[in-house]
Design an enzyme around this catalytic site. Structure first.
Site, PDB file in Angstrom:
ATOM      1  N   ARG A 224     -13.828  10.990  -3.205  1.00 48.85           N
ATOM      2  CA  ARG A 224     -14.169  11.877  -2.069  1.00 48.85           C
ATOM      3  C   ARG A 224     -13.718  11.192  -0.785  1.00 48.85           C
ATOM      4  O   ARG A 224     -13.732   9.966  -0.710  1.00 48.85           O
ATOM      5  CB  ARG A 224     -15.682  12.079  -1.947  1.00 48.85           C
ATOM      6  CG  ARG A 224     -16.433  12.200  -3.235  1.00 48.85           C
ATOM      7  CD  ARG A 224     -16.764  13.649  -3.540  1.00 48.85           C
ATOM      8  NE  ARG A 224     -17.218  13.724  -4.938  1.00 48.85           N
ATOM      9  CZ  ARG A 224     -18.505  13.814  -5.293  1.00 48.85           C
ATOM     10  NH1 ARG A 224     -19.428  13.835  -4.363  1.00 48.85           N
ATOM     11  NH2 ARG A 224     -18.835  13.893  -6.559  1.00 48.85           N
ATOM     12  N   ARG A 253      -4.739  -1.575   0.315  1.00 51.69           N
ATOM     13  CA  ARG A 253      -6.007  -0.872   0.089  1.00 51.69           C
ATOM     14  C   ARG A 253      -7.075  -1.919  -0.171  1.00 51.69           C
ATOM     15  O   ARG A 253      -6.919  -2.758  -1.063  1.00 51.69           O
ATOM     16  CB  ARG A 253      -5.881   0.074  -1.103  1.00 51.69           C
ATOM     17  CG  ARG A 253      -6.933   1.179  -1.094  1.00 51.69           C
ATOM     18  CD  ARG A 253      -6.901   1.971  -2.375  1.00 51.69           C
ATOM     19  NE  ARG A 253      -7.584   1.248  -3.429  1.00 51.69           N
ATOM     20  CZ  ARG A 253      -7.308   1.368  -4.730  1.00 51.69           C
ATOM     21  NH1 ARG A 253      -6.348   2.162  -5.149  1.00 51.69           N
ATOM     22  NH2 ARG A 253      -7.994   0.676  -5.615  1.00 51.69           N
ATOM     23  N   GLU A 270      -5.589  -4.263  -3.014  1.00 52.20           N
ATOM     24  CA  GLU A 270      -4.451  -3.671  -3.738  1.00 52.20           C
ATOM     25  C   GLU A 270      -3.222  -3.669  -2.850  1.00 52.20           C
ATOM     26  O   GLU A 270      -3.151  -2.917  -1.885  1.00 52.20           O
ATOM     27  CB  GLU A 270      -4.788  -2.227  -4.121  1.00 52.20           C
ATOM     28  CG  GLU A 270      -5.572  -2.101  -5.408  1.00 52.20           C
ATOM     29  CD  GLU A 270      -4.653  -1.998  -6.617  1.00 52.20           C
ATOM     30  OE1 GLU A 270      -3.452  -2.345  -6.485  1.00 52.20           O
ATOM     31  OE2 GLU A 270      -5.125  -1.578  -7.676  1.00 52.20           O
TER      32      GLU A 270
HETATM   33  N1  LIG Z   1     -18.891  -6.442 -10.175  1.00 48.44           N
HETATM   34  C1  LIG Z   1     -18.859  -5.108 -10.262  1.00 48.44           C
HETATM   35  N2  LIG Z   1     -19.970  -4.374  -9.946  1.00 48.44           N
HETATM   36  C2  LIG Z   1     -19.936  -3.021 -10.040  1.00 48.44           C
HETATM   37  N3  LIG Z   1     -18.873  -2.310 -10.475  1.00 48.44           N
HETATM   38  C3  LIG Z   1     -17.761  -3.000 -10.803  1.00 48.44           C
HETATM   39  C4  LIG Z   1     -17.684  -4.412 -10.706  1.00 48.44           C
HETATM   40  N4  LIG Z   1     -16.462  -4.808 -11.106  1.00 48.44           N
HETATM   41  C5  LIG Z   1     -15.794  -3.678 -11.430  1.00 48.44           C
HETATM   42  N5  LIG Z   1     -16.567  -2.594 -11.262  1.00 48.44           N
HETATM   43  C6  LIG Z   1     -16.177  -1.197 -11.529  1.00 48.44           C
HETATM   44  O1  LIG Z   1     -15.010  -1.215 -12.324  1.00 48.44           O
HETATM   45  C7  LIG Z   1     -13.901  -0.640 -11.614  1.00 48.44           C
HETATM   46  C8  LIG Z   1     -12.633  -1.437 -11.888  1.00 48.44           C
HETATM   47  O2  LIG Z   1     -12.766  -2.773 -11.443  1.00 48.44           O
HETATM   48  P1  LIG Z   1     -11.752  -3.427 -10.415  1.00 48.44           P
HETATM   49  O3  LIG Z   1     -12.278  -4.780 -10.079  1.00 48.44           O
HETATM   50  O4  LIG Z   1     -11.522  -2.501  -9.281  1.00 48.44           O
HETATM   51  O5  LIG Z   1     -10.445  -3.630 -11.294  1.00 48.44           O
HETATM   52  P2  LIG Z   1      -9.132  -2.732 -11.519  1.00 48.44           P
HETATM   53  O6  LIG Z   1      -9.248  -1.496 -10.646  1.00 48.44           O
HETATM   54  O7  LIG Z   1      -8.012  -3.628 -11.068  1.00 48.44           O
HETATM   55  O8  LIG Z   1      -9.111  -2.448 -12.977  1.00 48.44           O
HETATM   56  C9  LIG Z   1     -14.335  -0.604 -10.164  1.00 48.44           C
HETATM   57  O9  LIG Z   1     -13.733   0.481  -9.492  1.00 48.44           O
HETATM   58  C10 LIG Z   1     -15.856  -0.466 -10.247  1.00 48.44           C
HETATM   59  O10 LIG Z   1     -16.248   0.893 -10.420  1.00 48.44           O
HETATM   60 MG   LIG Z   2      -9.988  -1.147  -8.787  1.00 50.48          MG
END
Ligand SMILES: Nc1ncnc2c1ncn2[C@@H]1O[C@H](COP(=O)(O)OP(=O)(O)O)[C@@H](O)[C@H]1O
Ligand SMILES: [Mg+2]
Length: 298
Positions: A224, A253, A270
């Site tokens: 959103r 980002r 990112e």
């Molecule tokens: N420590 C965390 N606490 C809460 N949610 C998390 C956490 N790490 C990852 N997530 C969830 O998992 C998703 C993917 O993790 P992310 O670190 O953004 O890695 P990627 O997008 O590179 O796979 C995030 O958008 C979030 O929703």
């Molecule tokens: Mg991510």
């Protein structure tokens, strides 16, 4: 002559990159000749493009050596944005440790390297965060939530098996407490062009307790439009100012989650092939296209 711009994508991402159509249209309107091209298509002459932009090369984490070779080859024959050193630096979430050392508030992170004692790392993380009900295990090099899972702190064996699978494949693992503020508030992504804030979105929570990692190219996301708060804007500025490069990334980002005490923390930065959510903000695609045209004119 209008410049030729390759928006690099992947066969598996065809039809899934929601920024592709608005960006193609905005670049055309700005006077360029853009086209979508698969990064691993051997018939492509990359030198024929004035600019190559990794847009949705989203299968790279499964084919990392080939992708790194591709970055090097394309960067050597034409202009690649972001520049190759920025892309290389950003591919591995170990950059979080670099930014933390520069004073940036990050989601508490512990890296486990192949050969390390995984149990000792997991126990140390759990001990450091006694109030966290769950731990997140994810690869240091990964995208789209692939291979990321959320384990209850009581499910030690499952968490260790997950870490073990990553290490056995020669990958580094990243352990974090699950910040459950994300369940109510989501995460905030702040998109910047040339270091200048453009727009923000809210992304809903993605990891379900004890659920297997997504098998898709990326986990389905609830996006959103959102107005970023002043403290989120400030953290994003701090992140960009802490980068070890001379100039701001052309696109960046900054993804933030609020910790239990409300402080925004960097989850991910990112700089490679981010979804930019161009359709979620008026004129965002035109702003990005204008920014790319300015770089081409330099
Ligand atoms: N420590 C965390 N606490 C809460 N949610 C998390 C956490 N790490 C990852 N997530 C969830 O998992 C998703 C993917 O993790 P992310 O670190 O953004 O890695 P990627 O997008 O590179 O796979 C995030 O958008 C979030 O929703
Ligand atoms: Mg991510």
């Amino acid at each position: 002559m209008s410049p030729r711009i390759a928006l690099a994508t992947a066969r598996a991402a065809r039809g899934l990159d929601e920024d592709m159509a608005p960006l193609l249209a905005a670049l055309q309107a700005a006077g360029a000749r853009p086209s979508a091209v698969d990064w691993d298509d051997p018939s492509v002459d990359w030198a024929a493009f004035d600019l190559v932009l990794p847009r949705s090369t989203w299968d790279y984490s499964e084919r990392l050596p080939a992708f790194m070779d591709w970055l090097g080859a394309v960067g050597a024959c034409t202009r690649l944005l972001n520049p190759v050193p920025v892309l290389r630096w950003n591919i591995d979430k170990h950059y979080l440790a670099t930014l933390a050392a520069a004073g940036v508030a990050i989601v508490p992170s512990r890296f486990v390297e192949p050969g390390d004692d995984a149990a000792a790392h997991l126990d140390a993380l759990l001990a450091a965060h006694p109030a966290s009900a769950d731990v997140v295990v994810k690869p240091a090099v990964g995208a789209g939530s692939r291979d990321a899972e959320r384990h209850p702190r009581t499910a030690r064996a499952a968490a260790l098996a997950h870490i073990g699978r990553l290490l056995a494949a020669g990958r580094s693992a990243l352990l974090q407490p699950y910040l459950d503020g994300v369940d109510a508030r989501g995460e905030t992504a702040l998109v910047h062009f040339d270091g200048i804030f453009s727009h923000a979105i809210r992304k809903g929570p993605l990891l379900h307790r004890a659920a297997p990692a997504t098998q898709a190219l990326f986990a389905a996301e609830d996006i959103r439009a959102r107005a970023a708060d002043a403290d989120e804007q400030a953290l994003a500025r701090q992140v960009l100012a802490a980068l070890p490069f001379d100039s701001a990334p052309v696109y960046a980002r900054v993804d933030l989650i609020r910790a239990d005490d409300g402080t925004p923390c960097l989850l991910e930065l990112e700089l490679i092939e981010p979804s930019l959510f161009l359709d979620h903000a008026p004129a965002a695609a035109a702003r990005f296209a204008a920014c790319l045209m300015r770089h081409l004119a330099r």
